[in-house]
Write a protein that holds these residues in place. Structure first.
Motif, PDB file in Angstrom:
ATOM      1  N   LEU B 228      -6.972   6.762   5.778  1.00 23.29           N
ATOM      2  CA  LEU B 228      -7.754   5.870   4.921  1.00 23.29           C
ATOM      3  C   LEU B 228      -7.033   4.551   4.695  1.00 23.29           C
ATOM      4  O   LEU B 228      -7.641   3.504   4.593  1.00 23.29           O
ATOM      5  CB  LEU B 228      -7.970   6.534   3.554  1.00 23.29           C
ATOM      6  N   GLN B 229      -5.708   4.647   4.592  1.00 19.93           N
ATOM      7  CA  GLN B 229      -4.951   3.470   4.188  1.00 19.93           C
ATOM      8  C   GLN B 229      -3.588   3.523   4.859  1.00 19.93           C
ATOM      9  O   GLN B 229      -2.958   4.588   4.915  1.00 19.93           O
ATOM     10  CB  GLN B 229      -4.762   3.545   2.663  1.00 19.93           C
ATOM     11  N   THR B 230      -3.111   2.398   5.372  1.00 18.76           N
ATOM     12  CA  THR B 230      -1.762   2.344   5.939  1.00 18.76           C
ATOM     13  C   THR B 230      -1.071   1.095   5.416  1.00 18.76           C
ATOM     14  O   THR B 230      -1.682   0.038   5.310  1.00 18.76           O
ATOM     15  CB  THR B 230      -1.823   2.271   7.481  1.00 18.76           C
ATOM     16  N   GLY B 231       0.196   1.227   5.075  1.00 19.38           N
ATOM     17  CA  GLY B 231       0.959   0.079   4.572  1.00 19.38           C
ATOM     18  C   GLY B 231       2.196   0.549   3.859  1.00 19.38           C
ATOM     19  O   GLY B 231       2.563   1.725   3.971  1.00 19.38           O
ATOM     20  N   THR B 232       2.831  -0.345   3.116  1.00 20.60           N
ATOM     21  CA  THR B 232       4.006   0.087   2.349  1.00 20.60           C
ATOM     22  C   THR B 232       3.509   0.957   1.190  1.00 20.60           C
ATOM     23  O   THR B 232       2.304   0.970   0.892  1.00 20.60           O
ATOM     24  CB  THR B 232       4.771  -1.112   1.777  1.00 20.60           C
ATOM     25  N   PHE B 233       4.428   1.620   0.531  1.00 16.63           N
ATOM     26  CA  PHE B 233       4.053   2.502  -0.578  1.00 16.63           C
ATOM     27  C   PHE B 233       3.248   1.724  -1.629  1.00 16.63           C
ATOM     28  O   PHE B 233       2.187   2.166  -2.067  1.00 16.63           O
ATOM     29  CB  PHE B 233       5.328   3.101  -1.199  1.00 16.63           C
ATOM     30  N   ASP B 234       3.756   0.551  -1.988  1.00 16.58           N
ATOM     31  CA  ASP B 234       3.082  -0.233  -3.033  1.00 16.58           C
ATOM     32  C   ASP B 234       1.714  -0.707  -2.573  1.00 16.58           C
ATOM     33  O   ASP B 234       0.754  -0.693  -3.362  1.00 16.58           O
ATOM     34  CB  ASP B 234       3.956  -1.435  -3.427  1.00 16.58           C
ATOM     35  N   GLU B 235       1.619  -1.100  -1.309  1.00 26.30           N
ATOM     36  CA  GLU B 235       0.318  -1.563  -0.780  1.00 26.30           C
ATOM     37  C   GLU B 235      -0.717  -0.447  -0.815  1.00 26.30           C
ATOM     38  O   GLU B 235      -1.854  -0.650  -1.235  1.00 26.30           O
ATOM     39  CB  GLU B 235       0.466  -2.045   0.662  1.00 26.30           C
ATOM     40  N   VAL B 236      -0.289   0.736  -0.380  1.00 26.17           N
ATOM     41  CA  VAL B 236      -1.238   1.858  -0.314  1.00 26.17           C
ATOM     42  C   VAL B 236      -1.755   2.200  -1.701  1.00 26.17           C
ATOM     43  O   VAL B 236      -2.962   2.388  -1.898  1.00 26.17           O
ATOM     44  CB  VAL B 236      -0.583   3.086   0.352  1.00 26.17           C
ATOM     45  N   PHE B 237      -0.846   2.218  -2.664  1.00 28.34           N
ATOM     46  CA  PHE B 237      -1.291   2.665  -3.985  1.00 28.34           C
ATOM     47  C   PHE B 237      -1.820   1.528  -4.869  1.00 28.34           C
ATOM     48  O   PHE B 237      -2.205   1.756  -6.007  1.00 28.34           O
ATOM     49  CB  PHE B 237      -0.202   3.503  -4.650  1.00 28.34           C
ATOM     50  N   ALA B 238      -1.851   0.318  -4.306  1.00 26.56           N
ATOM     51  CA  ALA B 238      -2.548  -0.770  -4.993  1.00 26.56           C
ATOM     52  C   ALA B 238      -4.013  -0.785  -4.542  1.00 26.56           C
ATOM     53  O   ALA B 238      -4.818  -1.589  -5.001  1.00 26.56           O
ATOM     54  CB  ALA B 238      -1.882  -2.096  -4.664  1.00 26.56           C
ATOM     55  N   SER B 239      -4.348   0.138  -3.633  1.00 26.20           N
ATOM     56  CA  SER B 239      -5.684   0.173  -3.042  1.00 26.20           C
ATOM     57  C   SER B 239      -6.749   0.516  -4.089  1.00 26.20           C
ATOM     58  O   SER B 239      -6.488   1.212  -5.066  1.00 26.20           O
ATOM     59  CB  SER B 239      -5.690   1.234  -1.946  1.00 26.20           C
ATOM     60  N   ASN B 240      -7.939   0.019  -3.840  1.00 26.29           N
ATOM     61  CA  ASN B 240      -9.058   0.352  -4.732  1.00 26.29           C
ATOM     62  C   ASN B 240      -9.829   1.571  -4.249  1.00 26.29           C
ATOM     63  O   ASN B 240     -10.778   1.994  -4.885  1.00 26.29           O
ATOM     64  CB  ASN B 240     -10.022  -0.839  -4.815  1.00 26.29           C
ATOM     65  N   GLU B 241      -9.426   2.090  -3.082  1.00 24.76           N
ATOM     66  CA  GLU B 241     -10.088   3.277  -2.534  1.00 24.76           C
ATOM     67  C   GLU B 241      -9.945   4.435  -3.528  1.00 24.76           C
ATOM     68  O   GLU B 241      -8.827   4.808  -3.905  1.00 24.76           O
ATOM     69  CB  GLU B 241      -9.457   3.612  -1.165  1.00 24.76           C
ATOM     70  N   GLU B 242     -11.068   4.977  -3.942  1.00 26.32           N
ATOM     71  CA  GLU B 242     -11.083   5.976  -5.022  1.00 26.32           C
ATOM     72  C   GLU B 242     -10.255   7.226  -4.680  1.00 26.32           C
ATOM     73  O   GLU B 242      -9.505   7.721  -5.517  1.00 26.32           O
ATOM     74  CB  GLU B 242     -12.546   6.351  -5.315  1.00 26.32           C
ATOM     75  N   ARG B 243     -10.386   7.711  -3.434  1.00 28.43           N
ATOM     76  CA  ARG B 243      -9.705   8.961  -3.063  1.00 28.43           C
ATOM     77  C   ARG B 243      -8.188   8.770  -3.017  1.00 28.43           C
ATOM     78  O   ARG B 243      -7.418   9.660  -3.362  1.00 28.43           O
ATOM     79  CB  ARG B 243     -10.220   9.462  -1.709  1.00 28.43           C
ATOM     80  N   VAL B 244      -7.749   7.548  -2.620  1.00 33.09           N
ATOM     81  CA  VAL B 244      -6.309   7.254  -2.591  1.00 33.09           C
ATOM     82  C   VAL B 244      -5.786   7.204  -4.018  1.00 33.09           C
ATOM     83  O   VAL B 244      -4.745   7.784  -4.342  1.00 33.09           O
ATOM     84  CB  VAL B 244      -6.034   5.916  -1.862  1.00 33.09           C
ATOM     85  N   LYS B 245      -6.550   6.532  -4.877  1.00 32.13           N
ATOM     86  CA  LYS B 245      -6.122   6.406  -6.277  1.00 32.13           C
ATOM     87  C   LYS B 245      -6.057   7.770  -6.955  1.00 32.13           C
ATOM     88  O   LYS B 245      -5.128   8.054  -7.713  1.00 32.13           O
ATOM     89  CB  LYS B 245      -7.093   5.497  -7.043  1.00 32.13           C
ATOM     90  N   SER B 246      -7.047   8.610  -6.665  1.00 30.81           N
ATOM     91  CA  SER B 246      -7.058   9.929  -7.322  1.00 30.81           C
ATOM     92  C   SER B 246      -5.882  10.774  -6.846  1.00 30.81           C
ATOM     93  O   SER B 246      -5.289  11.516  -7.622  1.00 30.81           O
ATOM     94  CB  SER B 246      -8.381  10.643  -7.091  1.00 30.81           C
TER      95      SER B 246
END
Lengths: 262, 254
Positions: B228-246
């Motif tokens: 769903l998301q690739t990047g540094t740790f901070d980039e991934v968890f700054a995402s607005n993607e609901e499943r990543v955030k949850s």
């Protein structure tokens, strides 16, 4: 369960059985391919010969001795009716050499060795130790399967000879205590009726049984699934399937040897 | 801890990989590039196919569709000696360590070494075993059997066993699973030390966010069989993607 559901279950079971036979055949062929390819794991082979052969000596010895003694004791009344107790050594030696030693050794080994191989390889499979060998560029089939099958094929005929010897000693003890027959007379009588065909047939049986116990145990363990339940199942089916195949082989080999006996 | 990665050709390139087990679709078109010298963490919930992915990379499983290219070779096209040659360059650390129960630590380490490196003398074997054991800090366990080791020690010996062949790529399957927090920190440090000392490239499979943060140069978030998301740790968890955030919220609440 409706007739349609029953038919579905039957078809599924039949598919599963046919697939198992096909996979078993592939495993059998792979053994011969791997056995003659690449470097032999001699150290592991010796270790397995020790584990299968040397560590079974006490059990096979005890069983063989009791079998010889009990068979002699049970046969005496029938022969005594005809006043033929002097035939006991010949009768017992024919029974032990032609049938009992190979069968007793095979059945004891199927229980002890077959279950141990099935459980050991099954446990290695479910704990990913076999995968760990593969990813280290090591051939687990060559290291685990070829060595164990060869070890059981080599050692079970030796155990069979040992069982024959100890069985005859049990028979002699019984004959000596009851009839007072000397050891020399017992040996003379015992080997009077034994031919090279008898010995050859026994060796052929023991080789076939040893190979069967090894390959079935390895197949079941190597293909174990479903965690600890799978390990138990592999150990159990190693014993059951080996014993079943041993009896089938017994019938076939006896028929073939009788053909040569004329 | 973080290194600059050389953005040349990827040494692991995964393209549109699908894998199913019966009706269960585990990977649904996965794409990932891993570049030399970087630690990529594949993060995701249990059962999302993370371990399946690295087993495909090392040739233990075959993908149903797609391509997996490692060090310039298509893995699914390799067999026998070619596959073994590639596997010698890949170290695989198993979730449960997969140490050989019947062997001592020394024998566990010698086992892959003597079978993959020809003509080693006894002195050379001993030297390499002792050196790799020292690098994981467990020289004292050399004559012990796996049942005498703790979970953390087993993990370290498992890593040492892969390092003895000096791999270019390390694949870690849940390196901190089932360990106490202090041992987890030690394992995270070891993963970073391995990268520094052996110049390895690694894929680390985990659902442990601390492990991901401490060891990963890049995070790839695997959910529902896709990244769903690739990047540094901070980039991934700054995402607005609901499943990543949850996933992030749930783990940190835990």
């Amino acid at each position: 369960m409706s007739a349609k559901q029953k038919e579905h279950v039957f078809t599924k079971n039949l598919d599963h059985a046919l697939l198992s036979v096909y996979n078993g055949y592939k495993f059998f062929i792979r053994f011969f391919v791997e056995a003659f390819r690449g470097r032999m794991e001699f150290q592991e082979l010796v270790k397995q010969c020790y584990a299968i052969g040397y560590k079974s000596l006490v059990l096979i010895g005890l069983t063989g001795f009791i079998t010889g003694m009990v068979f002699t004791k049970q046969s005496r009344p029938s022969l005594a009716e005809f006043g033929a107790t002097s035939w006991l050594p010949s009768l017992v030696s024919i029974a032990i050499v032609r049938a009992l030693a190979a069968l007793v050794t095979a059945l004891i080994s199927a229980g002890k060795v077959g279950s141990s191989i099935g459980a050991e390889l099954g446990s290695m499979r479910v704990t990913e130790q076999i995968d760990a060998m593969e990813v280290s560029a090591i051939n687990p089939f060559k290291f685990l399967v070829v060595t164990r099958v060869l070890a059981s094929t080599i050692t079970i005929p030796l155990l069979m000879f040992y069982c024959t010897l100890v069985g005859l000693m049990g028979a002699f003890l019984n004959v000596y205590l009851n009839e007072g027959t000397s050891a020399v007379a017992f040996i003379e009588k015992a080997f009077e009726q034994i031919t090279f065909l008898d010995l050859g047939t026994s060796v052929a049986k023991a080789v076939a049984y040893g190979f069967t116990i090894g390959i079935v145990g390895c197949y079941q363990g190597y293909n174990a699934t479903k965690g600890t339940e799978g390990v138990g199942k592999a150990a159990n089916s190693s014993v059951v399937i080996s014993m079943f195949l041993i009896f089938i082989e017994e019938v076939i080999i006896v028929q073939v040897s009788n053909y040569f006996r004329g | 801890m973080k290194n600059d990665t050389t953005q040349e050709d990827p040494i692991i390139s995964i393209r549109d990989v699908y894998k199913s087990f019966g009706d269960l679709h585990v990977l649904n078109g996965v794409d990932l590039d891993v570049y030399r010298g970087e630690n990529v963490v594949v993060l995701g919930r249990s059962g999302t196919g993370k371990s399946v992915l690295i087993k495909i990379i090392v040739g233990l499983l075959q993908q149903d569709k797609g391509s997996v290219n490692v060090l310039g070779q298509e893995v699914s096209g390799l067999k026998g000696q070619e596959l073994n040659a590639l596997r010698r360059k890949i170290g695989f650390s198993f979730q449960n360590s997969a140490l050989y129960d019947s062997m001592t630590v020394r024998e566990n380490l010698e086992f892959p070494l003597v079978r993959n490196v020809a003509n080693l003398t006894r002195a050379e074997i001993n030297e390499q075993v002792e050196s790799v054991l020292e690098s994981v800090g467990l020289s004292q366990t050399i004559n012990q059997v796996p049942s005498q080791l703790s979970g953390g020690q087993r993990k370290r010996i498992g890593i040492a066993r892969t390092l003895i062949l000096k791999p270019e790529i390390m694949l870690y399957d849940e390196p901190t699973a089932g360990l106490d927090p202090i041992t987890c920190i030690e394992i995270n440090e070891l993963i970073n030390e391995v990268k520094e000392k052996y110049q390895t490239t690694a894929i680390i499979i985990t659902h442990d966010l601390t492990c991901a943060r401490e060891t990963g140069d890049r995070i790839a978030m695997l959910l529902d069989g896709q990244f769903l998301q690739t990047g540094t740790f901070d980039e991934v968890f700054a995402s607005n993607e609901e499943r990543v955030k949850s996933f992030y919220d749930y783990n940190f609440i835990q």
